[in-house]
Design an enzyme around this catalytic site. Structure first.
Site, short mmCIF file in Angstrom:
data_model
loop_
_atom_site.label_atom_id
_atom_site.label_comp_id
_atom_site.label_asym_id
_atom_site.label_seq_id
_atom_site.Cartn_x
_atom_site.Cartn_y
_atom_site.Cartn_z
N ARG A 62 0.51 -1.51 0.15
CA ARG A 62 -0.39 0.00 -0.06
C ARG A 62 0.42 1.26 -0.02
O ARG A 62 0.60 2.21 -0.26
CB ARG A 62 -1.06 0.03 1.12
CG ARG A 62 -1.88 0.79 1.16
CD ARG A 62 -3.07 1.11 2.29
NE ARG A 62 -4.10 2.59 2.50
CZ ARG A 62 -4.42 2.26 3.59
NH1 ARG A 62 -3.88 1.90 5.10
NH2 ARG A 62 -5.63 3.99 4.13
N HIS A 66 0.48 4.34 -2.40
CA HIS A 66 0.09 5.84 -2.12
C HIS A 66 1.64 6.76 -2.20
O HIS A 66 1.01 7.73 -2.75
CB HIS A 66 0.09 6.30 -1.12
CG HIS A 66 -0.84 5.59 -0.19
ND1 HIS A 66 -2.16 6.37 0.53
CD2 HIS A 66 -1.94 4.13 -0.69
CE1 HIS A 66 -3.16 5.24 -0.04
NE2 HIS A 66 -3.27 4.65 -0.01
N ASN A 94 -3.22 9.25 3.67
CA ASN A 94 -3.10 8.53 4.31
C ASN A 94 -2.93 8.01 4.88
O ASN A 94 -1.92 7.43 5.95
CB ASN A 94 -1.14 8.73 4.04
CG ASN A 94 -0.71 9.46 2.48
OD1 ASN A 94 -1.39 8.09 1.85
ND2 ASN A 94 -0.83 10.43 1.95
N HIS A 192 -6.61 -5.51 -2.15
CA HIS A 192 -7.33 -5.46 -0.90
C HIS A 192 -7.43 -6.64 0.11
O HIS A 192 -8.25 -6.91 0.49
CB HIS A 192 -8.52 -3.94 -0.84
CG HIS A 192 -8.38 -2.95 -0.75
ND1 HIS A 192 -9.41 -2.07 -1.20
CD2 HIS A 192 -7.09 -2.56 -0.81
CE1 HIS A 192 -9.24 -0.65 -1.00
NE2 HIS A 192 -7.77 -1.16 -0.84
#
Length: 329
Positions: A62, A66, A94, A192
């Site tokens: 992740r 990001h 975040n 996910h």
């Protein structure tokens, strides 16, 4: 005229020789000669961290996403705030982002072995690749040569990262701005299937979805009941308590296509997850990923490589940070 011609020749020669230094393509085994153990160090650091926290791979994967969606894959996500500017890691978009200490540990070991050589941006990319492999058995080569940015602003995260309540059209536009297709959006969302999420990111779906439906009708009632037990109704206090739940209750540490099966069963955790099954634009893609797990895994690897090339700094651009949390002085 002769002088002007000579000037033009000299000018273009200058551009020819300088331009490659400003930017250069990413390369396979970029550190083979300059820091041959770099990738090995990253992998061993992650493996050791996993022994104490099985959520590390999800956090690192992740983290890569990001980072790349804000200013490109330049490790701007790692920079700490300064007295003058709040960094992007402080943004609510975040919230829950982790893995910083693992990157710090890998960077410290690499700096001791080959100082001023390996960028923090490449370390994030290597860490994400190894995390994907360790949790899903999916392997892909990471091209190296990224350099680190020197700017990190909280507002950039809000402008560039997708929101948990985006619909498919909004998600499509968000990914398209990064050069990623709708197919890649659906493919990468499969991440996910691992990791956890704060209740605040989806509790509106349970208690105050809209004026007609307190609970999101696209969520099956049994799953909603399970989530309500984990995530009590939010209260306006400053307690700071925000529980977490796994994206996938069945295989929370295994990167697989169970994420798509959950969507079909109306058990997508985020609104932005479930809409991939509800929308005619993406429903068939989700169905295909359910039926063909190996094909999804292959697409996921390719999409990760593509994402890892978003607006990279190379050549003489940016810098090689000595400490991933601060720019060089």
């Amino acid at each position: 005229m002769a002088r002007f011609f000579t000037f033009l020749v000299g000018f273009f020669l200058l551009i020819f020789f300088i331009s490659p230094a400003l930017s250069a393509p990413l390369k396979k085994k970029f550190y083979k000669k300059t820091c041959p153990l770099a990738e090995t160090i990253v992998r061993s650091t992650i493996t050791n961290a996993m022994a104490n926290d099985t959520g590390i791979p999800a956090a690192l994967t992740r983290l890569h996403f990001h980072d790349c969606f804000v200013r490109g894959c330049d490790a701007s996500i790692l920079l700490d705030s300064t007295p003058k500017h709040k960094a992007e890691k402080e943004s609510m978009r975040n919230k829950g982002i982790g893995g910083f200490e693992v990157i710090d540990a890998a960077k410290a070991k690499i700096e001791a072995y080959c100082p001023n050589t390996v960028s923090c941006a490449d370390i994030i990319a290597f860490a994400a690749r190894d995390s994907v492999h360790l949790t899903g058995g999916i392997y892909y080569d990471v091209l190296g040569g990224r350099r680190d940015g020197t700017i990190s602003l909280i507002g950039d995260a809000t402008k560039n990262l997708p929101d948990a309540f985006f619909n498919v059209t909004q998600l499509k536009e968000n990914f398209a701005k990064k050069g990623l297709s709708l197919e890649e959006l659906v493919t990468l969302s499969g991440v996910h299937s691992i990791g956890d999420c704060h209740c605040s990111s989806f509790s509106k779906r349970l208690y105050s979805f809209n004026a007609t439906y307190p609970q999101d009708p696209s969520m099956v009632s049994t799953y909603a009941s399970y989530l309500r037990a984990k995530c009590p109704r939010p209260v306006k206090t400053n307690s700071g308590v925000d529980p977490i739940v796994p994206f996938d209750p069945l295989t929370p540490t295994r990167l697989d296509n169970n994420y798509y099966k959950n969507l079909k069963s109306k058990k997508g955790l985020l609104f932005s997850d479930q809409v991939l099954w509800e929308s005619s634009l993406t429903k068939k893609m989700v169905g295909s990923n359910i039926k063909h797990p190996s094909a999804w895994a292959s697409k996921f690897a390719s999409a990760m490589v593509h994402m890892g090339s978003i607006k990279v700094l190379t050549g003489s651009q940016g810098e090689i940070r000595k400490n991933c949390r601060v720019v060089n002085y």
